[in-house]
Design a protein around this motif. Structure first.
Motif, short mmCIF file in Angstrom:
data_model
loop_
_atom_site.label_atom_id
_atom_site.label_comp_id
_atom_site.label_asym_id
_atom_site.label_seq_id
_atom_site.Cartn_x
_atom_site.Cartn_y
_atom_site.Cartn_z
N VAL A 193 12.28 0.18 4.67
CA VAL A 193 11.57 -1.09 4.56
C VAL A 193 10.39 -1.10 5.53
O VAL A 193 9.27 -1.50 5.18
N VAL A 194 10.63 -0.65 6.76
CA VAL A 194 9.57 -0.63 7.77
C VAL A 194 8.45 0.32 7.33
O VAL A 194 7.26 -0.04 7.36
N THR A 195 8.81 1.53 6.92
CA THR A 195 7.79 2.49 6.51
C THR A 195 7.05 2.03 5.27
O THR A 195 5.83 2.24 5.15
N THR A 196 7.75 1.42 4.33
CA THR A 196 7.08 0.88 3.13
C THR A 196 6.05 -0.16 3.51
O THR A 196 4.95 -0.21 2.94
N THR A 197 6.38 -0.97 4.50
CA THR A 197 5.42 -1.97 4.98
C THR A 197 4.18 -1.29 5.54
O THR A 197 3.04 -1.69 5.24
N PHE A 198 4.37 -0.24 6.34
CA PHE A 198 3.23 0.50 6.87
C PHE A 198 2.37 1.05 5.73
O PHE A 198 1.13 0.95 5.76
N LEU A 199 3.02 1.65 4.73
CA LEU A 199 2.28 2.25 3.62
C LEU A 199 1.53 1.21 2.81
O LEU A 199 0.39 1.44 2.37
N LEU A 200 2.14 0.06 2.59
CA LEU A 200 1.47 -1.00 1.82
C LEU A 200 0.23 -1.50 2.56
O LEU A 200 -0.81 -1.75 1.93
N VAL A 201 0.34 -1.63 3.86
CA VAL A 201 -0.82 -2.08 4.64
C VAL A 201 -1.94 -1.06 4.55
O VAL A 201 -3.12 -1.40 4.32
N LEU A 202 -1.61 0.22 4.71
CA LEU A 202 -2.63 1.26 4.65
C LEU A 202 -3.22 1.39 3.25
O LEU A 202 -4.42 1.61 3.09
#
Length: 430
Positions: A56-65
């Protein structure tokens, strides 16, 4: 993974008889009255919860980028999550799935250039099969396959650490570091690393368990997922020699001698199989190595593969050409890092991992030093050294553990910004 036939005492370490494992961590590790057991009592629930939270945390990072990503060679501006997760080598795996491998190598100025032979077939082949069955787009299936293998890797990694007698708390924290490590986004990107790491941690578990016969198919698939056969063969050589030396105190039956030696030879042959196939198909015996060397040509030009020279060439180039300081200084720094690594391998914390995991770490580090050129993708290539997380996880202080997770997440963001996000003519591929 195979469990113990009889549940052990609470948090008890695994034990081994002269002929193999007898008991080990059960499905429920903390004893409690039957009526008070909860879902959280199961080790696999805790591990899966950690893995899910990290994704979930990494997906958030990827969505922001992805939301700030401009047009690039693979996508339009502001791509969706699955498309953004399938750029870089993900496109090469997609090409392999569609077109296979070229029978004629591409050349530029008399040198082999980048081509599909650098990407082994197991991962794109599996994605292809699942794509045919589900009829879902390549990026979606590729990412979901990586997520699934990442979950499997986290589960088996926990079992592996318990098998080498680390406590449940340390093992779970090591899994947490595994899931939030700087390159852990690879567990949900269209790369073969997630599948490979699952196979590797499974292979290490079987090695520690001395289940040599079961290792043959795992080693074979692993060798066609990522280049690994030669490194694992070296680890097996270490393992066989160690067992032979200690056969007086730890019996080494003839059947296990034959199987383990055969497995070491098999792993070496598996590691050479893909280069041999590339040579046979293209008619160029050095097709695979020439293809791999093409990726370093933008740094130091086209060179031959000289074992154990690449890191010294890289140290000279990075310090001399990029930092503008004498190249010999880079070589000195490299030698210091190698010495520190060797010392760390004999530290009490690393020795807690047991000989087989240390054999793998030493073998893979030797393999990297022998054949790879240091560049931005080196961070990804360090991923198979993950058993060392068990040593890093040993301190139990809350401040230490919390700070380490924060540092790992910060480094993960840094890796995504530097290596994954595309900024014009990007020279830092992941």
């Amino acid at each position: 993974m195979p469990g113990s036939p009889v549940p052990p005492a609470a948090d008890g370490p695994a034990t081994r008889s002269a002929t193999g494992p007898t008991t080990g961590p059960g499905l429920i590790e903390r004893t409690a009255p039957a009526g008070r057991r909860t879902v959280w009592s199961h080790w696999w629930v805790r591990v899966f919860a950690v893995y899910a939270a990290s994704r979930v945390v990494t997906t958030t990072f990827l969505l922001v980028l992805a939301s700030v990503q401009g047009p690039n060679p693979w996508t339009l501006a502001h791509p969706g999550l699955f498309d953004y997760s399938s750029i870089w080598d993900g496109r090469w795996y997609n090409i392999v799935s569609i077109s296979g491998y070229p029978a004629t190598l591409p050349f530029t100025d008399g040198h082999v250039t980048e081509n599909a032979w650098a990407f082994l077939p197991a991962y794109p082949g599996l994605v292809n099969v699942l794509q045919f069955v589900t009829r879902m787009p390549w990026p979606v299936v590729a990412v979901l396959v990586s997520v699934g293998f990442g979950a499997g890797a986290a589960l088996v990694f926990y079992r592996l650490l318990r098998r080498v007698r680390l406590s449940p708390s340390v093992s779970l924290f090591a899994v947490t570091l595994f899931c939030v490590s700087p390159v852990s986004p690879l567990f949900q990107l269209a790369y073969a690393e997630s599948m490979y790491i699952f196979l590797l941690v499974l292979a290490l578990y079987l090695l520690v368990e001395r289940r040599y016969a079961l290792l043959f198919p795992v080693v074979l698939v692993m060798a066609f997922t990522r280049p690994s056969g030669l490194a694992f063969a070296l680890a097996l050589v270490f393992h066989v020699v160690y067992r032979w030396v200690r056969r007086g105190s730890d019996p080494f039956p003839m059947r296990e001698r034959v199987l383990s030696v055969s497995l070491a030879v098999f792993s070496g042959l598996a590691g050479l199989a893909w280069p041999a196939i590339a040579g046979a198909v293209t008619g160029d015996l050095t097709a695979y190595t020439d293809t791999e060397l093409a990726w370093r040509s933008s740094y130091i030009g086209f060179t031959d593969l000289v074992p154990f020279a690449s890191w010294f060439q890289g140290a000279n180039w990075w310090f001399g050409s990029m930092l503008g300081v004498p190249g010999w200084l880079g070589i000195v720094v490299l030698l210091i890092l190698i010495a520190l690594f060797c010392l760390a391998m004999f530290s009490p914390a690393v020795k807690r991992l047991g000989v087989d995991l240390r054999f793998w770490v030493a073998a893979y580090a030797t393999y990297l030093l022998a054949v790879f050129f240091p560049q931005s993708s080196t961070f990804r290539l360090l991923m198979p050294l993950f058993p060392l997380l068990g040593a890093i996880a040993l301190p139990r202080g809350r401040v230490y553990r919390s700070a380490l997770v924060v540092v790992f997440l910060a480094l993960q963001v840094g890796w995504l910004l530097v290596c994954w996000g595309v900024d014009g003519a990007d020279w830092s591929p992941p």
